[in-house]
Design a protein around this motif. Structure first.
Motif, PDB file in Angstrom:
ATOM      1  N   VAL A 229       6.468  -4.970 -58.514  1.00  0.00           N
ATOM      2  CA  VAL A 229       6.127  -6.391 -58.643  1.00  0.00           C
ATOM      3  C   VAL A 229       4.808  -6.450 -59.402  1.00  0.00           C
ATOM      4  O   VAL A 229       3.740  -6.167 -58.862  1.00  0.00           O
ATOM      5  N   GLU A 230       4.896  -6.783 -60.691  1.00  0.00           N
ATOM      6  CA  GLU A 230       3.711  -6.790 -61.565  1.00  0.00           C
ATOM      7  C   GLU A 230       3.267  -8.238 -61.765  1.00  0.00           C
ATOM      8  O   GLU A 230       4.010  -9.061 -62.317  1.00  0.00           O
ATOM      9  N   VAL A 231       2.048  -8.534 -61.331  1.00  0.00           N
ATOM     10  CA  VAL A 231       1.517  -9.895 -61.416  1.00  0.00           C
ATOM     11  C   VAL A 231       0.247  -9.852 -62.257  1.00  0.00           C
ATOM     12  O   VAL A 231      -0.747  -9.225 -61.870  1.00  0.00           O
TER      13      VAL A 231
ATOM     14  N   LEU B 271      -0.623 -13.717 -53.199  1.00  0.00           N
ATOM     15  CA  LEU B 271       0.490 -14.406 -52.550  1.00  0.00           C
ATOM     16  C   LEU B 271       1.801 -14.084 -53.247  1.00  0.00           C
ATOM     17  O   LEU B 271       2.830 -13.901 -52.583  1.00  0.00           O
ATOM     18  N   VAL B 272       1.789 -13.987 -54.564  1.00  0.00           N
ATOM     19  CA  VAL B 272       3.009 -13.635 -55.297  1.00  0.00           C
ATOM     20  C   VAL B 272       3.519 -12.278 -54.822  1.00  0.00           C
ATOM     21  O   VAL B 272       4.716 -12.095 -54.571  1.00  0.00           O
ATOM     22  N   ARG B 273       2.600 -11.328 -54.672  1.00  0.00           N
ATOM     23  CA  ARG B 273       3.003  -9.997 -54.195  1.00  0.00           C
ATOM     24  C   ARG B 273       3.512 -10.046 -52.770  1.00  0.00           C
ATOM     25  O   ARG B 273       4.475  -9.356 -52.419  1.00  0.00           O
TER      26      ARG B 273
ATOM     27  N   ARG C  48       1.730 -14.101 -65.073  1.00  0.00           N
ATOM     28  CA  ARG C  48       2.929 -13.536 -65.697  1.00  0.00           C
ATOM     29  C   ARG C  48       3.536 -12.590 -64.666  1.00  0.00           C
ATOM     30  O   ARG C  48       2.889 -11.666 -64.194  1.00  0.00           O
ATOM     31  N   LEU C  49       4.786 -12.843 -64.316  1.00  0.00           N
ATOM     32  CA  LEU C  49       5.444 -12.075 -63.270  1.00  0.00           C
ATOM     33  C   LEU C  49       6.535 -11.197 -63.863  1.00  0.00           C
ATOM     34  O   LEU C  49       7.380 -11.673 -64.631  1.00  0.00           O
ATOM     35  N   VAL C  50       6.508  -9.916 -63.499  1.00  0.00           N
ATOM     36  CA  VAL C  50       7.561  -8.979 -63.889  1.00  0.00           C
ATOM     37  C   VAL C  50       8.083  -8.308 -62.626  1.00  0.00           C
ATOM     38  O   VAL C  50       7.305  -7.727 -61.854  1.00  0.00           O
ATOM     39  N   LEU C  51       9.385  -8.425 -62.394  1.00  0.00           N
ATOM     40  CA  LEU C  51      10.037  -7.808 -61.245  1.00  0.00           C
ATOM     41  C   LEU C  51      10.984  -6.728 -61.740  1.00  0.00           C
ATOM     42  O   LEU C  51      11.765  -6.971 -62.664  1.00  0.00           O
ATOM     43  N   GLU C  52      10.924  -5.554 -61.111  1.00  0.00           N
ATOM     44  CA  GLU C  52      11.835  -4.475 -61.483  1.00  0.00           C
ATOM     45  C   GLU C  52      12.407  -3.846 -60.224  1.00  0.00           C
ATOM     46  O   GLU C  52      11.683  -3.652 -59.234  1.00  0.00           O
TER      47      GLU C  52
END
Length: 492
Positions: free
Chosen positions: A153-155, A140-142, A174-178
């Motif tokens: 979008v790294e989840v 869902l985060v993605r 842990r969410l990383v957005l670039e």
């Protein structure tokens, strides 16, 4: 709970411009009181090549319970101990979203007094949130962040206990957005989606939450494939508020293109970098239309302007930004559209001088209306093609025969240009509500006949890249009443 925002730069465009955007000096650690704790802003690194800002929120869990904010509508479990034993102080949630909106308010609203050009610039961003509740899991985060322009979008699921891997993963990630985005867009996405993923709010959801959702979602939410889920969760699954939000989002989607749903096509810019028009094509056609209209109004010396078929009020917004337009009247047949326009323009919050320049009226353009007489100019932007052809003479008489402004501006799609839209099937019009779309010859024939019938002269100008074979995507006709000569001409 905390997040970090990192950007990179060069000597010419230093990464420390992030400090201007956030209105927080990189050489200082600052603290801000909130209703549920203390927010801290600090910069772990700040060089021209790389700059990182961190927002840390310290929540007082006891004070949160005592103020009755531990459980929001649709929020924490009913267990008696849940209000004391919960994740509110540790995981990003609506508490963190509210702090982010408060501490970074200027950045969220794309304002920077010291460097006004910065908020509109996309820049490389890396956003890290170490602990994010994800009701719905990593997938869902993605689905929520994936369509929003991020290149990565790294989840990463957070295990319940690293010592006992057999227990599996927790509901946190842990969410990383670039990606390369405007900072304001990134912050607005977080402001909305943090509480959506948590599925809970720490405060009662009132009707004004719909306005907050639409303001923060401006420019991305209406077209998001999960906008229904986002609205329902953000509004704590209130059916009434969710329905209101979805109806207004649909109006936003249609009104993004000044009354028709061609913005989706307008923004699907054809990438032809080898052509001289490539740079111009990168600007959305709706924006180019409004710019051409403003130029024509200024050339005509108009001060009192009618926006006929004003929709959500984008043109009115641009007119208000120019003080030379002293009176602006928006007219639309849809009461709901006018309501959305009023909210978008924030009429209730305007100062007395500014609000005195603008009025919104409900009315049909197929009938004469005494309220519309005596104006310098009237604009019909992407309106006539929504009328059945047999009703067009009624509009012509109401505008040119009864209201008789000194100048009338009419824009409409150029049907010949449709072959250039790769996503538009052959023979289709740009929007299902279009009753017709004219070629350049058909539009000029109608304009000359209408001008002759009602005592006007007419000039024509292209809007958008003027293709040598099929012409521009939008046609503009400027009618001048013969007893009201223009101050300047426009290019034919």
């Amino acid at each position: 709970m905390f997040l970090t925002i990192t950007t990179t730069g060069t000597a010419e465009k230093p990464a420390t411009d992030l400090g201007f955007l956030l209105h927080k000096h990189p050489q200082k650690a600052q603290s801000f009181s909130t209703s549920h704790g203390t927010a801290h802003v600090l910069y772990p690194e700040a060089t021209p090549e790389r700059c990182t800002a961190a927002l840390l929120l310290e929540v007082d869990p006891v004070a949160l319970v005592r103020r009755g904010q531990g459980r929001g509508r649709g929020g924490a479990p009913d267990a008696a101990l849940a209000q004391y034993v919960n994740d509110r102080p540790y995981a990003a949630s609506s508490l963190f979203a509210v702090a982010l909106g408060s501490v970074f308010r200027s950045a969220l609203n794309a304002r920077c007094a010291a460097r006004p050009e910065l908020p509109e610039q996309a820049r490389p961003l890396r956003v890290v949130i170490p602990a994010l509740p994800a009701r719905g899991g990593p997938e869902l985060v993605r689905r929520l962040f994936g369509p929003l322009g991020w290149s990565a979008v790294e989840v990463t699921p957070v295990p319940l206990d690293t010592r006992f891997p057999q227990w599996g993963d927790s509901r946190y990630v842990r969410l990383v957005l670039e990606g390369e985005l405007r900072l304001a867009d990134a912050l607005r996405q977080l402001y909305v989606l943090l509480p959506v993923l948590d599925g809970s709010k720490h405060y009662w959801v009132a009707p004004d939450e719909v306005d907050k959702l639409l303001r923060a979602g401006d420019g991305w939410l209406a077209e998001h494939p999960e906008h229904g889920l986002i609205a329902a969760r953000y509004l704590a699954r209130s059916k009434r508020l969710t329905q209101d939000a979805l109806e207004r989002l649909e109006l936003v989607r249609l009104a993004e293109s000044d009354g028709s749903a061609v913005e989706e096509i307008d923004n699907a810019v054809i990438e032809e970098t080898a052509t001289p028009e490539a740079e111009e094509r990168r600007v959305p056609l709706a924006r180019q239309r409004r710019a051409a209209i403003l130029d024509a109004l200024r050339a005509a010396g108009a001060h009192r302007v009618l926006d006929l078929g004003c929709g959500q009020g984008q043109l009115i917004h641009d007119l208000l930004a120019d003080v030379s337009f002293t009176e602006i009247v928006g007219v639309d047949v849809s009461v709901r559209a006018l309501t959305v326009a009023a909210r978008r323009l924030r009429l209730e919050r305007m100062g007395e001088r500014q609000s005195g320049r603008v009025r919104l009226l409900q009315g049909s353009l197929a009938y004469t209306d005494k309220r519309l007489t005596g104006y310098d100019a009237a604009v019909l932007s992407e309106v006539i093609e929504h009328l059945d052809l047999p009703r067009l003479p009624a509009l012509e008489y109401a505008v040119f025969g009864a209201a008789r402004p000194g100048t009338v501006l009419v824009t409409t799609p150029n049907a010949e240009y449709n072959v250039r839209w790769e996503t538009l099937p052959a023979g289709d019009v740009r929007h299902a509500d279009h009753r017709f779309e004219w070629t350049r010859a058909e539009f000029r024939d109608w304009a000359h006949r209408t001008a002759g019938r009602y005592g006007y002269a007419v000039d024509f100008a292209p809007v958008g890249p003027d293709d040598p074979e099929v012409g521009p995507p939008t046609q503009l006709a400027v009618f001048f009443r013969k007893d009201s000569a223009p101050k300047e001409g426009i290019a034919a």
